[in-house]
Design a protein around this motif. Structure first.
Motif, PDB file in Angstrom:
ATOM      1  N   ASP A  39      -3.539   2.687  12.365  1.00 44.27           N
ATOM      2  CA  ASP A  39      -2.635   3.572  11.886  1.00 44.27           C
ATOM      3  C   ASP A  39      -2.580   4.022  10.375  1.00 44.27           C
ATOM      4  O   ASP A  39      -2.812   2.869   9.736  1.00 44.27           O
ATOM      5  N   GLU A  40      -2.181   5.013   9.871  1.00 49.20           N
ATOM      6  CA  GLU A  40      -2.016   5.299   8.566  1.00 49.20           C
ATOM      7  C   GLU A  40      -1.140   4.623   7.808  1.00 49.20           C
ATOM      8  O   GLU A  40      -1.357   4.152   6.607  1.00 49.20           O
ATOM      9  N   THR A  41      -0.025   4.001   8.457  1.00 48.53           N
ATOM     10  CA  THR A  41       1.066   3.375   7.735  1.00 48.53           C
ATOM     11  C   THR A  41       0.568   1.852   7.417  1.00 48.53           C
ATOM     12  O   THR A  41       0.609   1.525   6.010  1.00 48.53           O
ATOM     13  N   THR A  42      -0.088   1.056   8.242  1.00 50.62           N
ATOM     14  CA  THR A  42      -0.887  -0.005   7.650  1.00 50.62           C
ATOM     15  C   THR A  42      -1.919   0.167   6.592  1.00 50.62           C
ATOM     16  O   THR A  42      -1.846  -0.508   5.641  1.00 50.62           O
ATOM     17  N   PHE A  43      -2.823   1.180   6.851  1.00 50.44           N
ATOM     18  CA  PHE A  43      -3.665   1.659   5.778  1.00 50.44           C
ATOM     19  C   PHE A  43      -3.064   1.789   4.483  1.00 50.44           C
ATOM     20  O   PHE A  43      -3.487   1.265   3.538  1.00 50.44           O
ATOM     21  N   GLY A  44      -1.791   2.382   4.395  1.00 49.72           N
ATOM     22  CA  GLY A  44      -1.464   2.851   3.155  1.00 49.72           C
ATOM     23  C   GLY A  44      -0.707   1.755   2.401  1.00 49.72           C
ATOM     24  O   GLY A  44      -0.897   1.466   1.350  1.00 49.72           O
ATOM     25  N   ILE A  45       0.103   0.753   3.151  1.00 52.28           N
ATOM     26  CA  ILE A  45       0.414  -0.477   2.621  1.00 52.28           C
ATOM     27  C   ILE A  45      -0.604  -1.180   2.096  1.00 52.28           C
ATOM     28  O   ILE A  45      -0.425  -1.912   1.237  1.00 52.28           O
ATOM     29  N   LEU A  46      -1.850  -1.432   2.868  1.00 44.74           N
ATOM     30  CA  LEU A  46      -2.911  -2.113   2.362  1.00 44.74           C
ATOM     31  C   LEU A  46      -3.396  -1.664   0.938  1.00 44.74           C
ATOM     32  O   LEU A  46      -3.874  -2.393   0.259  1.00 44.74           O
ATOM     33  N   HIS A  47      -3.463  -0.461   1.048  1.00 45.20           N
ATOM     34  CA  HIS A  47      -4.055   0.253  -0.182  1.00 45.20           C
ATOM     35  C   HIS A  47      -2.973   0.619  -1.203  1.00 45.20           C
ATOM     36  O   HIS A  47      -3.270   1.142  -2.378  1.00 45.20           O
ATOM     37  N   PRO A  82       6.695  -4.585   4.144  1.00 45.00           N
ATOM     38  CA  PRO A  82       7.984  -4.329   4.475  1.00 45.00           C
ATOM     39  C   PRO A  82       8.359  -4.576   5.646  1.00 45.00           C
ATOM     40  O   PRO A  82       7.708  -4.533   6.665  1.00 45.00           O
ATOM     41  N   GLU A  83       9.674  -5.017   5.534  1.00 43.08           N
ATOM     42  CA  GLU A  83      10.179  -5.182   6.794  1.00 43.08           C
ATOM     43  C   GLU A  83      10.608  -4.035   7.765  1.00 43.08           C
ATOM     44  O   GLU A  83      10.586  -2.918   7.429  1.00 43.08           O
ATOM     45  N   GLY A  84      10.175  -4.168   9.239  1.00 43.38           N
ATOM     46  CA  GLY A  84      10.096  -3.484  10.043  1.00 43.38           C
ATOM     47  C   GLY A  84       8.649  -2.573  10.127  1.00 43.38           C
ATOM     48  O   GLY A  84       8.516  -1.799  11.196  1.00 43.38           O
ATOM     49  N   LEU A  85       7.785  -2.899   9.435  1.00 46.34           N
ATOM     50  CA  LEU A  85       6.573  -2.300   9.244  1.00 46.34           C
ATOM     51  C   LEU A  85       5.345  -3.296   9.393  1.00 46.34           C
ATOM     52  O   LEU A  85       4.165  -3.206   8.744  1.00 46.34           O
ATOM     53  N   THR A  86       5.680  -4.382   9.675  1.00 43.73           N
ATOM     54  CA  THR A  86       4.824  -5.638   9.820  1.00 43.73           C
ATOM     55  C   THR A  86       3.614  -5.710  10.833  1.00 43.73           C
ATOM     56  O   THR A  86       3.990  -4.928  11.777  1.00 43.73           O
ATOM     57  N   PRO A  87       2.537  -6.212  10.645  1.00 40.71           N
ATOM     58  CA  PRO A  87       1.136  -5.801  11.779  1.00 40.71           C
ATOM     59  C   PRO A  87       1.646  -6.413  13.146  1.00 40.71           C
ATOM     60  O   PRO A  87       0.850  -6.150  13.982  1.00 40.71           O
ATOM     61  N   ASN A  88       2.720  -7.318  13.264  1.00 35.11           N
ATOM     62  CA  ASN A  88       3.075  -7.836  14.427  1.00 35.11           C
ATOM     63  C   ASN A  88       3.558  -6.868  15.387  1.00 35.11           C
ATOM     64  O   ASN A  88       3.955  -7.012  16.499  1.00 35.11           O
ATOM     65  N   ILE A  89       3.871  -5.551  14.767  1.00 32.93           N
ATOM     66  CA  ILE A  89       4.807  -4.457  15.528  1.00 32.93           C
ATOM     67  C   ILE A  89       3.727  -3.295  15.728  1.00 32.93           C
ATOM     68  O   ILE A  89       3.026  -3.007  14.829  1.00 32.93           O
ATOM     69  N   GLN A  90       3.789  -2.868  16.801  1.00 33.60           N
ATOM     70  CA  GLN A  90       2.731  -1.772  17.250  1.00 33.60           C
ATOM     71  C   GLN A  90       3.322  -0.505  16.261  1.00 33.60           C
ATOM     72  O   GLN A  90       4.558  -0.234  16.184  1.00 33.60           O
ATOM     73  N   VAL A 176       5.339   3.281  -0.745  1.00 27.13           N
ATOM     74  CA  VAL A 176       5.671   2.066  -0.015  1.00 27.13           C
ATOM     75  C   VAL A 176       6.401   0.989  -0.873  1.00 27.13           C
ATOM     76  O   VAL A 176       7.280   0.379  -0.321  1.00 27.13           O
ATOM     77  N   ALA A 177       6.800   1.434  -2.343  1.00 24.04           N
ATOM     78  CA  ALA A 177       7.980   0.886  -2.883  1.00 24.04           C
ATOM     79  C   ALA A 177       9.294   1.128  -2.318  1.00 24.04           C
ATOM     80  O   ALA A 177      10.169   0.498  -2.101  1.00 24.04           O
ATOM     81  N   ASP A 178       9.422   2.444  -1.879  1.00 26.31           N
ATOM     82  CA  ASP A 178      10.440   2.830  -1.134  1.00 26.31           C
ATOM     83  C   ASP A 178      10.577   2.127   0.148  1.00 26.31           C
ATOM     84  O   ASP A 178      11.706   1.750   0.473  1.00 26.31           O
ATOM     85  N   ALA A 179       9.672   1.849   0.694  1.00 24.46           N
ATOM     86  CA  ALA A 179       9.878   1.062   1.991  1.00 24.46           C
ATOM     87  C   ALA A 179      10.506  -0.341   1.986  1.00 24.46           C
ATOM     88  O   ALA A 179      10.834  -0.789   2.845  1.00 24.46           O
ATOM     89  N   TYR A 180       9.928  -1.045   0.689  1.00 21.21           N
ATOM     90  CA  TYR A 180      10.723  -2.194   0.213  1.00 21.21           C
ATOM     91  C   TYR A 180      12.167  -2.095  -0.284  1.00 21.21           C
ATOM     92  O   TYR A 180      12.726  -3.256  -0.212  1.00 21.21           O
ATOM     93  N   GLY A 181      12.506  -0.991  -0.589  1.00 23.05           N
ATOM     94  CA  GLY A 181      13.719  -0.686  -1.242  1.00 23.05           C
ATOM     95  C   GLY A 181      13.777  -0.932  -2.620  1.00 23.05           C
ATOM     96  O   GLY A 181      14.831  -1.383  -3.444  1.00 23.05           O
ATOM     97  N   TRP A 182      12.569  -0.865  -3.211  1.00 25.19           N
ATOM     98  CA  TRP A 182      12.285  -1.161  -4.822  1.00 25.19           C
ATOM     99  C   TRP A 182      12.269   0.087  -5.637  1.00 25.19           C
ATOM    100  O   TRP A 182      11.983   1.282  -5.129  1.00 25.19           O
ATOM    101  N   PRO A 183      12.461  -0.123  -6.734  1.00 27.45           N
ATOM    102  CA  PRO A 183      12.281   1.137  -7.705  1.00 27.45           C
ATOM    103  C   PRO A 183      10.844   1.366  -7.912  1.00 27.45           C
ATOM    104  O   PRO A 183       9.927   0.302  -7.756  1.00 27.45           O
ATOM    105  N   ALA A 184      10.336   2.680  -8.064  1.00 25.36           N
ATOM    106  CA  ALA A 184       8.937   2.886  -8.130  1.00 25.36           C
ATOM    107  C   ALA A 184       8.431   2.446  -9.366  1.00 25.36           C
ATOM    108  O   ALA A 184       6.923   2.064  -9.337  1.00 25.36           O
TER     109      ALA A 184
END
Length: 207
Positions: A39-47, A82-90, A176-184
């Motif tokens: 999935d692109e979400t995991t790819f994006g977080i890793l990159h 980020p919470e809710g987007l971890t690799p143990n979740i499909q 990705v910063a937004d997914a963590y709830g952090w400022p860009a």
């Protein structure tokens, strides 16, 4: 379980921490580390710059050039997604999450831009592989194109880091910063501090 159409891979040792998608027909050797996600979400977080900073801080170093080695046990397994987007979740379970969608869209854009630079349509033609299930073959249109394509590697691209690549990564980092709830504009040191705090919170209790 639905078979993966592709996997995410990165070189074990590399000047730049670059991730790519690999077709499922490709069997990488020990020189690459493969994440069994498509999935692109995991790819994006890793990159993202957050994972890159984490991996550089916790990796080992190799060779005369002192290139960083991506060690899965210390750089991947310890990284707090980020919470809710971890690799143990499909990926299908968070497909409707706006955070995941934004990251995926930015990752798709980054990947498309890179692929267009690596194999521009004016230099290549696509030819169907004779073996069913394998990706199309990329054929240079002529010898001049072949010589140009030899220079178009991801390492050379990231050495140059043109404006369009920087902007694509910035869009991905912001998502990705937004997914963590952090400022860009969070600094690298502050990001590492927050990642460590998440890591410690998620560690299983001893014993």
């Amino acid at each position: 379980m639905v078979p993966l159409s592709r996997t995410i891979a990165t070189p074990s040792v590399s000047k730049h921490r670059i991730f790519i998608f690999l077709h499922r027909s490709i069997l990488p050797d020990h020189a690459a580390f493969v994440v069994t996600r498509d999935d692109e979400t995991t790819f994006g977080i890793l990159h993202s710059r957050f994972h890159e900073a984490w991996s550089l801080r916790l990796c080992t170093w190799l060779g005369i050039g002192n290139d960083p080695r991506y060690t899965p046990s210390s750089t991947f397994e310890t990284f707090p997604f980020p919470e809710g987007l971890t690799p143990n979740i499909q990926a299908t379970d968070y497909a409707s999450d706006p955070r995941a969608i934004r990251i995926a869209n930015a990752a798709i854009r980054l990947n498309e831009l890179r692929e267009n630079w690596l194999n521009p349509p004016e230099l290549v033609r696509m030819e169907a592989e004779v073996v069913p299930g394998f990706p199309d073959r990329v054929i240079p249109v002529n010898e001049k194109a072949n010589e140009e394509l030899k220079k178009r590697t991801l390492t050379n691209l990231y050495n140059q880091r043109p404006t369009w690549l920087r902007q694509a990564h910035e869009s991905l980092d912001n998502a990705v910063a937004d997914a963590y709830g952090w400022p860009a504009d969070l600094s690298e040191e502050e990001a590492l501090k927050r990642l460590l705090e998440l890591n410690l919170v998620r560690q299983p209790p001893p014993g």
